[in-house]
Design an enzyme around this catalytic site. Structure first.
Site, short mmCIF file in Angstrom:
data_model
loop_
_atom_site.label_atom_id
_atom_site.label_comp_id
_atom_site.label_asym_id
_atom_site.label_seq_id
_atom_site.Cartn_x
_atom_site.Cartn_y
_atom_site.Cartn_z
N ASP A 48 -1.87 5.79 -1.89
CA ASP A 48 -2.12 4.35 -2.01
C ASP A 48 -2.71 3.77 -0.72
O ASP A 48 -2.58 4.36 0.36
CB ASP A 48 -0.81 3.61 -2.28
CG ASP A 48 -0.31 3.79 -3.71
OD1 ASP A 48 -0.86 4.64 -4.43
OD2 ASP A 48 0.64 3.08 -4.08
N HIS A 193 0.74 7.68 1.19
CA HIS A 193 -0.23 6.66 1.61
C HIS A 193 -1.28 7.24 2.55
O HIS A 193 -0.91 7.81 3.58
CB HIS A 193 0.49 5.51 2.32
CG HIS A 193 1.42 4.74 1.43
ND1 HIS A 193 2.67 5.19 1.12
CD2 HIS A 193 1.25 3.56 0.79
CE1 HIS A 193 3.25 4.30 0.31
NE2 HIS A 193 2.42 3.31 0.08
ZN LIG Z 1 0.20 -0.29 -1.65
#
Ligand SMILES: [Zn+2]
Length: 245
Positions: A48, A193
């Site tokens: 993400d 991430h």
């Molecule tokens: Zn996010």
């Protein structure tokens, strides 16, 4: 006493509702994909808050070395800033999904704001890479029934996760690896991430290292790494038209 019990019940219900609105696997607010039945020897890596420079590139190198395809939930405004990175992801065969335009918590967004966030990101993705998946992940995992209804009305499929690396604020790779390992049961969507919603250019070197080790570890245990659409047994590119401009 009666009113105390009632009050306590209401408080518990409120806690449960608040929990469900951010719980990655909670289904009260509408169905979201988090993985398959445990025990299935498949894992789906998801990243993400990208695209990010240089860590998305470093991650691409690691994934290419292991011949693994992952799923990236991109922030629209970063895609606007660096469409070249989004294109590299798509060209390398990774799946691209919608993570809103500017990463607000949609629990606090109006229906109109939610629609704008999803559509603006969709537009940025389409302009950068053309056709892409219809997958959507809400920022912070935050959603209300209306959030998921809006996503579905726009033809988007909400995806959450079951194993999170908790790779924020520079946690070392060992920590990230351990967090994922504690939750993996097989058939899991894994959350990591490659970027940071607060700032472009954030250091994600530990996530890159952790990804390398996790892939080696689970491949040696006989796991296959797949994209989220592969896990959902769906075609990689959706057949629905892009969101109207
Ligand atoms: Zn996010």
């Amino acid at each position: 006493m009666g009113s105390f019990a009632f009050g306590a019940g209401v408080a518990l219900a409120a806690v449960a509702l608040a929990y469900q609105s951010k719980s990655p696997t909670g289904q009260w607010y509408g169905r979201t994909f988090t993985g398959l039945k445990s025990g299935i020897r498949q894992l789906a890596l998801t990243y993400d808050d990208g695209p990010n420079d240089p860590h998305t590139f470093r991650l691409l190198e690691v994934l290419a070395r292991h011949n693994v395809r992952a799923t990236f939930f991109l922030i629209g405004r970063y895609v606007r800033q660096r469409p070249d990175i989004a294109r590299e992801l798509a060209q390398a065969g990774h799946v691209i999904g919608n993570h809103t335009f500017s990463h607000p918590n949609l629990i606090f967004a109006s229906a109109l704001q939610t629609r704008m966030q999803l559509q603006d990101c969709e537009r940025a993705l389409t302009e950068a890479v053309g056709e892409h998946s219809r997958l959507f992940r809400p920022p912070f995992g935050g959603r209300r029934p209306g959030t998921l209804r809006m996503a579905r009305a726009l033809g988007l499929e909400p995806v959450m996760w079951r194993a999170a690396g908790k790779d924020w604020k520079g946690k070392p790779a060992e920590y990230v690896e351990r967090k994922v390992h504690q939750r993996v049961r097989g058939g899991d969507v894994i959350l990591l991430h490659d970027g940071d919603h607060e700032a472009f250019g954030a250091d994600r070197s530990q996530t890159v290292i952790a990804s390398d080790r996790l892939i080696s570890r689970y491949k040696s245990e006989g796991y296959e790494f797949v994209t989220v659409p592969e896990m959902m047994r769906k075609p990689v590119v959706g057949s629905q038209p892009a969101v109207p401009r």
